[in-house]
Write an enzyme that holds these catalytic residues in place. Structure first.
Site, PDB file in Angstrom:
ATOM      1  N   SER A 113      17.702   5.981  -7.873  1.00 46.65           N
ATOM      2  CA  SER A 113      16.650   6.988  -7.747  1.00 46.65           C
ATOM      3  C   SER A 113      15.904   6.940  -6.420  1.00 46.65           C
ATOM      4  O   SER A 113      16.498   7.105  -5.371  1.00 46.65           O
ATOM      5  CB  SER A 113      15.695   6.838  -8.922  1.00 46.65           C
ATOM      6  OG  SER A 113      14.814   7.906  -8.953  1.00 46.65           O
ATOM      7  N   HIS A 114      14.624   6.627  -6.466  1.00 44.56           N
ATOM      8  CA  HIS A 114      13.780   6.665  -5.269  1.00 44.56           C
ATOM      9  C   HIS A 114      13.809   5.362  -4.486  1.00 44.56           C
ATOM     10  O   HIS A 114      13.170   5.269  -3.441  1.00 44.56           O
ATOM     11  CB  HIS A 114      12.343   6.968  -5.704  1.00 44.56           C
ATOM     12  CG  HIS A 114      11.892   6.032  -6.778  1.00 44.56           C
ATOM     13  ND1 HIS A 114      12.369   6.138  -8.060  1.00 44.56           N
ATOM     14  CD2 HIS A 114      11.098   4.964  -6.740  1.00 44.56           C
ATOM     15  CE1 HIS A 114      11.854   5.161  -8.781  1.00 44.56           C
ATOM     16  NE2 HIS A 114      11.080   4.426  -8.014  1.00 44.56           N
ATOM     17  N   ASP A 277      13.636  13.413  -5.015  1.00 49.22           N
ATOM     18  CA  ASP A 277      13.915  12.001  -4.738  1.00 49.22           C
ATOM     19  C   ASP A 277      15.407  11.750  -4.547  1.00 49.22           C
ATOM     20  O   ASP A 277      16.207  12.692  -4.470  1.00 49.22           O
ATOM     21  CB  ASP A 277      13.356  11.114  -5.859  1.00 49.22           C
ATOM     22  CG  ASP A 277      14.100  11.286  -7.163  1.00 49.22           C
ATOM     23  OD1 ASP A 277      14.674  12.375  -7.380  1.00 49.22           O
ATOM     24  OD2 ASP A 277      14.133  10.334  -7.962  1.00 49.22           O
ATOM     25  N   ASP A 279      17.919  10.880  -6.389  1.00 46.27           N
ATOM     26  CA  ASP A 279      18.909  11.440  -7.316  1.00 46.27           C
ATOM     27  C   ASP A 279      18.533  12.821  -7.834  1.00 46.27           C
ATOM     28  O   ASP A 279      19.181  13.338  -8.744  1.00 46.27           O
ATOM     29  CB  ASP A 279      19.161  10.472  -8.482  1.00 46.27           C
ATOM     30  CG  ASP A 279      17.925  10.205  -9.306  1.00 46.27           C
ATOM     31  OD1 ASP A 279      16.813  10.262  -8.746  1.00 46.27           O
ATOM     32  OD2 ASP A 279      18.059   9.941 -10.515  1.00 46.27           O
ATOM     33  N   ASP A 281      15.911  14.049  -9.512  1.00 52.42           N
ATOM     34  CA  ASP A 281      15.218  14.348 -10.771  1.00 52.42           C
ATOM     35  C   ASP A 281      13.703  14.435 -10.634  1.00 52.42           C
ATOM     36  O   ASP A 281      13.015  14.896 -11.537  1.00 52.42           O
ATOM     37  CB  ASP A 281      15.628  13.378 -11.897  1.00 52.42           C
ATOM     38  CG  ASP A 281      15.393  11.923 -11.558  1.00 52.42           C
ATOM     39  OD1 ASP A 281      14.917  11.631 -10.435  1.00 52.42           O
ATOM     40  OD2 ASP A 281      15.697  11.068 -12.412  1.00 52.42           O
ATOM     41  N   ARG A 282      13.165  13.991  -9.490  1.00 48.08           N
ATOM     42  CA  ARG A 282      11.709  14.053  -9.316  1.00 48.08           C
ATOM     43  C   ARG A 282      11.311  15.239  -8.451  1.00 48.08           C
ATOM     44  O   ARG A 282      12.132  15.776  -7.709  1.00 48.08           O
ATOM     45  CB  ARG A 282      11.198  12.787  -8.628  1.00 48.08           C
ATOM     46  CG  ARG A 282      11.406  11.553  -9.446  1.00 48.08           C
ATOM     47  CD  ARG A 282      10.754  10.364  -8.777  1.00 48.08           C
ATOM     48  NE  ARG A 282      10.922   9.210  -9.645  1.00 48.08           N
ATOM     49  CZ  ARG A 282      10.122   8.164  -9.683  1.00 48.08           C
ATOM     50  NH1 ARG A 282       9.095   8.113  -8.851  1.00 48.08           N
ATOM     51  NH2 ARG A 282      10.334   7.176 -10.514  1.00 48.08           N
ATOM     52  N   LYS A 376      14.869  14.647 -16.319  1.00 50.29           N
ATOM     53  CA  LYS A 376      13.888  15.383 -15.538  1.00 50.29           C
ATOM     54  C   LYS A 376      14.636  16.050 -14.388  1.00 50.29           C
ATOM     55  O   LYS A 376      15.735  15.626 -14.047  1.00 50.29           O
ATOM     56  CB  LYS A 376      12.764  14.476 -15.059  1.00 50.29           C
ATOM     57  CG  LYS A 376      13.165  13.254 -14.257  1.00 50.29           C
ATOM     58  CD  LYS A 376      11.929  12.405 -14.024  1.00 50.29           C
ATOM     59  CE  LYS A 376      12.203  11.199 -13.152  1.00 50.29           C
ATOM     60  NZ  LYS A 376      12.580  10.029 -13.934  1.00 50.29           N
TER      61      LYS A 376
HETATM   62  C1  VG1 Z   1       9.397   4.730 -13.017  1.00 51.84           C
HETATM   63  C2  VG1 Z   1       8.394   5.758 -13.488  1.00 51.84           C
HETATM   64  C3  VG1 Z   1       8.876   6.397 -14.775  1.00 51.84           C
HETATM   65  C4  VG1 Z   1      10.269   7.010 -14.557  1.00 51.84           C
HETATM   66  C5  VG1 Z   1      11.216   5.952 -14.021  1.00 51.84           C
HETATM   67  C6  VG1 Z   1      12.574   6.505 -13.658  1.00 51.84           C
HETATM   68  O1  VG1 Z   1       9.541   3.708 -13.991  1.00 51.84           O
HETATM   69  O2  VG1 Z   1       7.124   5.174 -13.655  1.00 51.84           O
HETATM   70  O3  VG1 Z   1       7.942   7.357 -15.193  1.00 51.84           O
HETATM   71  O4  VG1 Z   1      10.775   7.528 -15.754  1.00 51.84           O
HETATM   72  O5  VG1 Z   1      10.668   5.357 -12.833  1.00 51.84           O
HETATM   73  O6  VG1 Z   1      12.461   7.535 -12.723  1.00 51.84           O
HETATM   74  P1  VG1 Z   1       8.798   2.286 -13.888  1.00 51.84           P
HETATM   75  O7  VG1 Z   1       9.283   1.483 -15.071  1.00 51.84           O
HETATM   76  O8  VG1 Z   1       9.143   1.719 -12.571  1.00 51.84           O
HETATM   77  O9  VG1 Z   1       7.328   2.593 -13.965  1.00 51.84           O
HETATM   78  V1  VG1 Z   1      13.738   7.791 -11.656  1.00 51.84           V
HETATM   79  O10 VG1 Z   1      13.433   9.180 -10.726  1.00 51.84           O
HETATM   80  O11 VG1 Z   1      13.707   6.314 -10.905  1.00 51.84           O
HETATM   81  O12 VG1 Z   1      15.035   7.934 -12.661  1.00 51.84           O
HETATM   82 CO    CO Z   2      14.990   9.757  -9.721  1.00 56.04          CO
END
Ligand code: VG1
Ligand code: CO
Length: 543
Positions: A113-114, A277, A279, A281-282, A376
């Site tokens: 992801s990010h 982001d 991937d 989804d954000r 998302k």
């Molecule tokens: C974080 C965010 C959470 C989100 C997750 C995956 O998790 O707070 O809301 O669903 O990332 O997002 P954490 O456990 O680090 O707080 V993504 O765009 O990384 O799939």
């Molecule tokens: Co993501």
């Protein structure tokens, strides 16, 4: 081509977190590490022979190599067909779309992801089920259990599959179909939104900028915003996906999406700005010199959903993760629809959407989505906003301030302390838990503690229970502070502090969130001894 059975030893650290297994690239490159986890997925899900799987990722470093391994292991484990995005690319929402559209058994998504990418960056892998959503905890626990006892994995001895040309090839009796990574997703978006109205908006001189942050959404944004909707070619910044995201941190917030922020806060700023982001989804939504808090974005989308063709008949209900502000709760009340509060992570929304209980859902972490897929969806959120703006024809700031005037403002901010020593972070959370009884009734300046708890969730559809999902300090006036440890980091522990205060006084709606929350920020330190315990004066990231 022969199926090989390779002996291996289990790794003890393959526990999926908030969103799959995330580790440093170097960890995944260790002998058998990726293979062990993939075999654990296949063993745990026990797909029938001949089943179809979707595979794709965000294009980060190690994506291509990992996909070849997964294809060869899928063939050895009896899958009949794999749909792969061209060049191994699929954004997370596009993968969800493809799983659902072609009714596959499930899918494997490669992304961290990010988190930063590159040889020294992060990699990740997660399994999505047939509904297109992240595997629920029951499944991820099964995968983890298997990973701790695995002794062998199966893989075919074959040449790599070419992934750059569309079409179907064969790999040891299994079909590999390379699909256009964008087409199915773009078609779905066109079916949901009023593209004609958005086209008119963009033709009327309304200027937009979308920052793809050198991550997966570049090709999707170009195809949809530029080719289909007529935005100018330079509307998409950093549009070429790079394996290391150009050395950046593909996280759409005010800190990391600096190219976009400079433009949107500069002279002659465009009317609308957005970013996604790693991937896809954000999403982050900006107006001219104006930041829309993700929690407010969800509330505003719910309040205006009828302006969007796909939701014109109304929405069944909404859901938000517990740390997300209660702004959407107020809209749900007004619309007289249910509002669910779930633990952090998209996997908890799947059951609610499958059961038809909710249409829109979101998280404070720049995530919004609907039942069109089971992830998302960053570009979907951007199109949702453009659709609203195309009908309302108001500046983003005006739209948000009018929303606050009607519903009140849930002033909100999240403070992250990254890469803390795990023992320090754990001790801090334990300390807050141990203080519950003494905190209740205690006064801190203008605030009095009403209750404290450790958030637990019982899924209303399947009855499964998830404990310890965040520590909450709830104040008498409805304000709150939530503490949680991240489940997506790969180094040390990340402490997240979520701060929320409710403000009905319109004269205070223009205040900066940090100023409006100043007292709460001090209280958070008093309750935890944060500065003293961590030696940090400031959070790493404020959103
Ligand atoms: C974080 C965010 C959470 C989100 C997750 C995956 O998790 O707070 O809301 O669903 O990332 O997002 P954490 O456990 O680090 O707080 V993504 O765009 O990384 O799939
Ligand atoms: Co993501």
């Amino acid at each position: 081509m022969s199926i090989q059975t390779i002996s291996t030893k289990p790794f003890q650290d393959q526990k999926p977190g908030t969103s799959g297994l995330r580790k440093r690239v170097t960890v995944f490159q260790a002998a058998h590490y990726l293979e062990n986890f993939v075999q654990s997925i296949f063993d745990a899900i026990a797909a029938p022979a001949g089943a179809t799987l979707v595979v794709g990722g965000d294009g980060r470093y190690y994506n291509r190599e990992a996909i070849q391994v997964i294809l060869k292991m899928a063939a050895a484990n009896g899958f009949g067909k794999v749909l792969v995005g061209q060049d191994g690319i699929l954004s997370t929402p596009a993968a969800s779309c493809v799983i659902r559209k072609y009714q596959t058994y499930g899918g494997i998504i490669l992304s961290a992801s990010h988190n930063p990418g590159g040889p020294e960056g992060d990699f990740g892998i997660k399994y999505n089920t047939a509904n297109g959503g992240p595997a629920p905890e029951k499944v991820t626990e099964g995968i983890f259990a298997r990973s701790k006892s695995i002794s062998a994995y199966k893989i075919v001895d074959a040449a790599d599959v070419a992934l750059d040309v569309l079409g179907t090839t064969e790999l040891a009796g299994m079909q590999v179909q390379v699909i256009d990574a964008v087409a199915d997703y773009a078609e779905l978006m066109e079916s949901l939104f009023d593209f004609a109205a958005i086209r008119q908006l963009l033709a009327s001189g309304f200027r937009i900028r979308f920052d793809a942050m050198h991550a997966v959404t570049g090709p999707y944004a170009r195809a949809i915003l530029v080719d289909k909707l007529g935005a100018e070619a330079d509307a998409v910044l950093n549009a070429t996906p790079l394996p290391d995201f150009g050395g950046g941190h593909p996280d759409p917030n005010l800190t990391y999406a600096h190219d976009l922020v400079e433009i949107m806060y500069g002279a002659d700023a465009p009317d609308f700005g957005a970013a996604s982001d790693g991937d896809g989804d954000r999403n982050m939504i900006l107006g001219q010199r104006f930041f829309v808090t993700p929690s407010d974005s969800l509330a505003l989308m719910a309040a205006n959903a009828r302006l969007v063709p796909a939701y014109a008949k109304g929405i069944a209900g909404v859901a938000r993760s517990m740390p997300t502000s209660a702004a959407v709760d107020r809209v749900a009340e007004e619309l007289d629809i249910p509002c669910y509060e779930t633990p952090t992570g998209w996997k908890f929304f799947g059951n609610l959407m499958d059961a038809g209980k909710v249409t829109l859902c979101g998280e404070e972490s720049f995530g919004t989505g609907s039942d069109h897929v089971r992830e998302k969806d960053g570009l979907w959120a951007v199109l949702f906003w453009l659709n609203i703006l195309a009908i309302k024809r108001q500046p983003v700031e005006t739209l948000v301030k009018r929303h606050w005037a009607q519903f009140g403002r849930n002033v909100y901010s999240r403070h992250d302390y990254e890469e803390l020593p795990s023992d320090v972070a754990n001790a801090l959370i334990t300390h807050v838990r141990d203080s519950f009884t003494t905190l209740v009734g205690q006064r801190f300046g203008n605030y009095e503690v009403k209750t404290c708890d450790d958030f637990s969730y019982t899924d209303p559809v399947d009855g499964s229970v998830s404990h310890k999902q965040g520590v909450r300090i709830l104040f008498v006036d409805g304000s709150r502070i939530v503490f949680r440890l991240s489940g997506t980091g790969t180094e040390g522990a990340t402490l997240r502090i979520y701060l929320e205060a409710y403000e009905t006084d319109r004269t205070k709606h223009d205040l900066d969130a940090q100023d409006a929350l100043a007292e709460m920020i001090t209280i958070a330190d008093q309750i935890t001894g944060l500065k003293q315990r961590t030696g940090r004066e400031q959070p790493t990231v404020i959103t």
